[in-house]
Write a protein that holds these residues in place. Structure first.
Motif, PDB file in Angstrom:
ATOM      1  N   MET A  94       0.829  -1.206   0.000  1.00  0.00           N
ATOM      2  CA  MET A  94       0.000   0.000   0.000  1.00  0.00           C
ATOM      3  C   MET A  94       0.867   1.261   0.000  1.00  0.00           C
ATOM      4  SD  MET A  94      -2.986  -1.184   2.598  1.00  0.00           S
ATOM      5  CE  MET A  94      -4.134   0.126   2.349  1.00  0.00           C
ATOM      6  N   GLU A  95       1.983   1.225   0.724  1.00  0.00           N
ATOM      7  CA  GLU A  95       2.894   2.375   0.702  1.00  0.00           C
ATOM      8  C   GLU A  95       3.430   2.597  -0.700  1.00  0.00           C
ATOM      9  OE1 GLU A  95       5.782   1.315   3.649  1.00  0.00           O
ATOM     10  OE2 GLU A  95       4.675   2.316   5.266  1.00  0.00           O
ATOM     11  N   GLY A  96       3.767   1.504  -1.370  1.00  0.00           N
ATOM     12  CA  GLY A  96       4.238   1.614  -2.750  1.00  0.00           C
ATOM     13  C   GLY A  96       3.162   2.167  -3.668  1.00  0.00           C
ATOM     14  N   GLN A  97       1.943   1.711  -3.497  1.00  0.00           N
ATOM     15  CA  GLN A  97       0.842   2.205  -4.306  1.00  0.00           C
ATOM     16  C   GLN A  97       0.582   3.680  -4.038  1.00  0.00           C
ATOM     17  OE1 GLN A  97      -2.312  -0.477  -3.314  1.00  0.00           O
ATOM     18  NE2 GLN A  97      -1.617  -2.071  -4.738  1.00  0.00           N
ATOM     19  N   GLU A 106       2.973  13.988 -11.505  1.00  0.00           N
ATOM     20  CA  GLU A 106       4.123  14.423 -12.279  1.00  0.00           C
ATOM     21  C   GLU A 106       4.149  13.663 -13.601  1.00  0.00           C
ATOM     22  OE1 GLU A 106       7.618  13.736  -9.995  1.00  0.00           O
ATOM     23  OE2 GLU A 106       6.731  14.561  -8.179  1.00  0.00           O
ATOM     24  N   PRO A 107       4.469  14.327 -14.684  1.00  0.00           N
ATOM     25  CA  PRO A 107       4.540  13.596 -15.956  1.00  0.00           C
ATOM     26  C   PRO A 107       5.713  12.627 -15.938  1.00  0.00           C
ATOM     27  CG  PRO A 107       5.351  15.838 -16.221  1.00  0.00           C
ATOM     28  CD  PRO A 107       4.785  15.739 -14.835  1.00  0.00           C
ATOM     29  N   GLU A 108       5.481  11.456 -16.528  1.00  0.00           N
ATOM     30  CA  GLU A 108       6.548  10.460 -16.564  1.00  0.00           C
ATOM     31  C   GLU A 108       7.594  10.875 -17.577  1.00  0.00           C
ATOM     32  OE1 GLU A 108       6.384   6.399 -16.569  1.00  0.00           O
ATOM     33  OE2 GLU A 108       4.673   6.262 -15.259  1.00  0.00           O
ATOM     34  N   GLY A 112      16.160   9.570 -20.682  1.00  0.00           N
ATOM     35  CA  GLY A 112      17.157   9.128 -19.725  1.00  0.00           C
ATOM     36  C   GLY A 112      17.501   7.678 -19.988  1.00  0.00           C
ATOM     37  N   SER A 113      18.521   7.237 -19.317  1.00  0.00           N
ATOM     38  CA  SER A 113      18.973   5.870 -19.525  1.00  0.00           C
ATOM     39  C   SER A 113      18.003   4.885 -18.882  1.00  0.00           C
ATOM     40  CB  SER A 113      20.373   5.700 -18.936  1.00  0.00           C
ATOM     41  OG  SER A 113      20.294   5.776 -17.526  1.00  0.00           O
ATOM     42  N   LEU A 114      18.186   3.648 -19.230  1.00  0.00           N
ATOM     43  CA  LEU A 114      17.341   2.588 -18.676  1.00  0.00           C
ATOM     44  C   LEU A 114      17.460   2.550 -17.155  1.00  0.00           C
ATOM     45  CD1 LEU A 114      15.552   0.066 -19.062  1.00  0.00           C
ATOM     46  CD2 LEU A 114      17.673  -1.253 -19.210  1.00  0.00           C
ATOM     47  N   GLU A 115      18.688   2.687 -16.668  1.00  0.00           N
ATOM     48  CA  GLU A 115      18.903   2.655 -15.225  1.00  0.00           C
ATOM     49  C   GLU A 115      18.152   3.780 -14.522  1.00  0.00           C
ATOM     50  OE1 GLU A 115      21.498   2.490 -17.388  1.00  0.00           O
ATOM     51  OE2 GLU A 115      22.155   0.423 -17.124  1.00  0.00           O
ATOM     52  N   GLU A 116      18.209   4.984 -15.107  1.00  0.00           N
ATOM     53  CA  GLU A 116      17.525   6.128 -14.499  1.00  0.00           C
ATOM     54  C   GLU A 116      16.024   5.893 -14.446  1.00  0.00           C
ATOM     55  OE1 GLU A 116      18.777   9.461 -16.795  1.00  0.00           O
ATOM     56  OE2 GLU A 116      20.737   9.554 -15.865  1.00  0.00           O
ATOM     57  N   ARG A 117      15.464   5.349 -15.523  1.00  0.00           N
ATOM     58  CA  ARG A 117      14.020   5.061 -15.525  1.00  0.00           C
ATOM     59  C   ARG A 117      13.671   4.010 -14.476  1.00  0.00           C
ATOM     60  NH1 ARG A 117      12.430   3.805 -21.508  1.00  0.00           N
ATOM     61  NH2 ARG A 117      14.170   2.442 -21.152  1.00  0.00           N
ATOM     62  N   ILE A 118      14.535   3.011 -14.334  1.00  0.00           N
ATOM     63  CA  ILE A 118      14.302   1.965 -13.328  1.00  0.00           C
ATOM     64  C   ILE A 118      14.394   2.566 -11.928  1.00  0.00           C
ATOM     65  CG2 ILE A 118      15.256  -0.140 -12.314  1.00  0.00           C
ATOM     66  CD1 ILE A 118      16.037  -0.965 -15.198  1.00  0.00           C
ATOM     67  N   TYR A 119      15.427   3.393 -11.701  1.00  0.00           N
ATOM     68  CA  TYR A 119      15.584   4.028 -10.386  1.00  0.00           C
ATOM     69  C   TYR A 119      14.357   4.870 -10.048  1.00  0.00           C
ATOM     70  CZ  TYR A 119      20.620   3.039 -11.025  1.00  0.00           C
ATOM     71  OH  TYR A 119      21.824   2.446 -11.231  1.00  0.00           O
ATOM     72  N   ARG A 120      13.923   5.676 -11.022  1.00  0.00           N
ATOM     73  CA  ARG A 120      12.793   6.575 -10.799  1.00  0.00           C
ATOM     74  C   ARG A 120      11.519   5.779 -10.496  1.00  0.00           C
ATOM     75  NH1 ARG A 120      14.046  10.074 -14.296  1.00  0.00           N
ATOM     76  NH2 ARG A 120      13.322   8.936 -16.105  1.00  0.00           N
ATOM     77  N   PHE A 122      11.255   2.724  -9.319  1.00  0.00           N
ATOM     78  CA  PHE A 122      11.391   2.054  -8.020  1.00  0.00           C
ATOM     79  C   PHE A 122      11.234   3.054  -6.878  1.00  0.00           C
ATOM     80  CE2 PHE A 122      13.847   0.271  -4.468  1.00  0.00           C
ATOM     81  CZ  PHE A 122      13.195  -0.948  -4.339  1.00  0.00           C
ATOM     82  N   ASP A 123      11.826   4.238  -7.042  1.00  0.00           N
ATOM     83  CA  ASP A 123      11.724   5.264  -6.003  1.00  0.00           C
ATOM     84  C   ASP A 123      10.287   5.738  -5.810  1.00  0.00           C
ATOM     85  OD1 ASP A 123      14.411   5.082  -5.536  1.00  0.00           O
ATOM     86  OD2 ASP A 123      14.945   6.827  -6.775  1.00  0.00           O
ATOM     87  N   TYR A 124       9.495   5.682  -6.877  1.00  0.00           N
ATOM     88  CA  TYR A 124       8.086   6.072  -6.760  1.00  0.00           C
ATOM     89  C   TYR A 124       7.203   4.927  -6.278  1.00  0.00           C
ATOM     90  CZ  TYR A 124       8.906  10.633  -8.820  1.00  0.00           C
ATOM     91  OH  TYR A 124       9.329  11.908  -9.042  1.00  0.00           O
TER      92      TYR A 124
END
Length: 160
Positions: A94-97, A106-108, A112-120, A122-124
């Motif tokens: 639920m926290e993740g959701q 925020e617009p997606e 950026g690189s694949l890693e940056e998209r993955i980091y972003r 995951f962070d969200y």
């Protein structure tokens, strides 16, 4: 002078009345305290007798009764532990959701690189399986990228 002895008698009777009331009250309180102690004593002994009855190994039925009781308690404890784990998992999801819902304002950024998209992502709060599905990568690959980032952050940016 004739009234003086009568007044003295009245005063003495009055004081004697209050002395007797105090003595009666003190005696009553003492009796009540004794009764309370007796009740507590009998409750302690009743509990001790019941415990002895349950733990007496010479009585086969009573011993097995205690084992059944302990097994029942253990089963309940296991149920509580399982429920606790399930609740923690649900709260984590639920926290993740909530993070995902909060980030939708925020617009997606697809740049950026694949890693940056993955980091972003995951962070969200997106789950790793969803990130893998969106990027077309394997779940293990996503976990590896995230673990490498964690290593970079803990080692000061240097990864072997």
């Amino acid at each position: 002078m004739q009234g003086l002895p009568g007044q003295v008698v009245n005063i003495l009777n009055y004081k004697l009345f209050w002395v007797l009331c105090g003595a009666f009250l003190t005696g009553s309180i003492y009796v009540i305290i004794l009764l309370i102690k007796k009740i507590q004593f009998s409750k302690k002994h009743a509990f001790a007798r019941e415990l002895n009855r349950l733990t007496d190994k010479s009585k086969g039925a009573a011993g097995s009764e205690l084992e059944v009781y302990i097994n029942n308690l253990e089963a309940r404890l296991e149920t509580i532990i399982t429920l606790n784990k399930e609740i923690r998992d649900k709260i984590f999801r639920m926290e993740g959701q909530m993070r995902v819902l909060m980030s939708r304002g925020e617009p997606e950024n697809t740049s950026g690189s694949l890693e940056e998209r993955i980091y972003r992502a995951f962070d969200y709060g997106k789950p790793i399986t969803e990130i893998a599905r969106e990027t077309g990568k394997d779940k293990g690959e996503i976990e590896l990228i995230l673990n490498l980032r964690k290593l970079k952050n803990t080692s000061g940016g240097e990864v072997m």
